[in-house]
Scaffold this motif. Structure first.
Motif, PDB file in Angstrom:
ATOM      1  N   UNK A   1      -9.456  32.584 -45.867  1.00 57.08           N
ATOM      2  CA  UNK A   1      -9.901  33.136 -47.151  1.00 57.08           C
ATOM      3  C   UNK A   1     -10.822  34.333 -46.953  1.00 57.08           C
ATOM      4  N   UNK A   2     -10.438  35.191 -46.050  1.00 59.98           N
ATOM      5  CA  UNK A   2     -11.273  36.334 -45.683  1.00 59.98           C
ATOM      6  C   UNK A   2     -10.432  37.599 -45.666  1.00 59.98           C
ATOM      7  N   UNK A   3     -11.007  38.677 -46.169  1.00 56.26           N
ATOM      8  CA  UNK A   3     -10.373  39.975 -46.045  1.00 56.26           C
ATOM      9  C   UNK A   3     -11.282  40.876 -45.219  1.00 56.26           C
TER      10      UNK A   3
ATOM     11  N   UNK B   1      -8.625  39.506 -57.293  1.00 57.14           N
ATOM     12  CA  UNK B   1      -7.964  39.148 -58.546  1.00 57.14           C
ATOM     13  C   UNK B   1      -7.685  37.650 -58.526  1.00 57.14           C
ATOM     14  N   UNK B   2      -7.933  36.995 -59.646  1.00 63.01           N
ATOM     15  CA  UNK B   2      -7.768  35.549 -59.717  1.00 63.01           C
ATOM     16  C   UNK B   2      -6.644  35.193 -60.675  1.00 63.01           C
ATOM     17  N   UNK B   3      -5.882  34.192 -60.303  1.00 58.99           N
ATOM     18  CA  UNK B   3      -4.754  33.738 -61.108  1.00 58.99           C
ATOM     19  C   UNK B   3      -5.276  32.827 -62.214  1.00 58.99           C
TER      20      UNK B   3
ATOM     21  N   UNK C   1      -7.022  32.881 -55.735  1.00 57.34           N
ATOM     22  CA  UNK C   1      -7.041  34.270 -55.277  1.00 57.34           C
ATOM     23  C   UNK C   1      -5.648  34.853 -55.170  1.00 57.34           C
ATOM     24  N   UNK C   2      -5.492  36.040 -55.750  1.00 57.33           N
ATOM     25  CA  UNK C   2      -4.247  36.793 -55.650  1.00 57.33           C
ATOM     26  C   UNK C   2      -4.507  38.026 -54.790  1.00 57.33           C
ATOM     27  N   UNK C   3      -4.434  39.208 -55.379  1.00 53.20           N
ATOM     28  CA  UNK C   3      -4.714  40.425 -54.630  1.00 53.20           C
ATOM     29  C   UNK C   3      -6.197  40.495 -54.270  1.00 53.20           C
ATOM     30  N   UNK C   4      -6.491  41.138 -53.138  1.00 51.30           N
ATOM     31  CA  UNK C   4      -7.870  41.390 -52.732  1.00 51.30           C
ATOM     32  C   UNK C   4      -8.024  42.885 -52.513  1.00 51.30           C
TER      33      UNK C   4
END
Length: 119
Positions: free
Chosen positions: A75-77, A97-99, A30-33
């Motif tokens: 791992x929560x937004x 967004x995933x790396x 996980x990158x940007x959320x």
């Protein structure tokens, strides 16, 4: 990566809600959320986003009323929505967004949670 959104509901204008989106799976990717929303008859639009380091972006329509945050350890937004207006009524989707160095997909979407603001 799987995203599970929660927290939507019915609220009166001027009220508040907090949305949550918990990620599971290969969370190292996980990158940007971000949060998007889609109102009936309209296209999906970006509401807010946050980088791993906490840099944020807000759409003009929600700036000053909504706050995006993330807890990387969980791992929560989150999306805190204050001073809600009827025009905020929409299905809200969380996005990550995933790396591609670590994952085979470049993004993941949650299932959506409905927010209805009554006037």
């Amino acid at each position: 990566v799987q995203l599970q959104a929660s927290g939507g509901g019915l609220v009166e204008a001027g009220g508040s809600l907090r949305l949550s989106c918990e990620a599971s799976g290969d969370t190292i990717c996980i990158s940007d959320m971000a949060w998007y929303r889609q109102a009936p008859g309209k296209e999906r639009e970006l509401v807010a986003s946050i980088t791993p380091g906490g840099r944020t972006y807000y759409a003009g329509a929600v700036k000053g009323r909504f706050t995006i945050s993330r807890d990387n350890a969980k791992n929560t937004q989150y999306l805190r929505m204050n001073s809600l207006k009827p025009e905020d009524t929409a299905v809200y989707y969380c996005n990550a967004d995933l790396d591609l160095r670590y994952c085979t997909e470049d993004e993941s979407w949650g299932q959506g949670t409905l927010v209805t603001v009554s006037s």
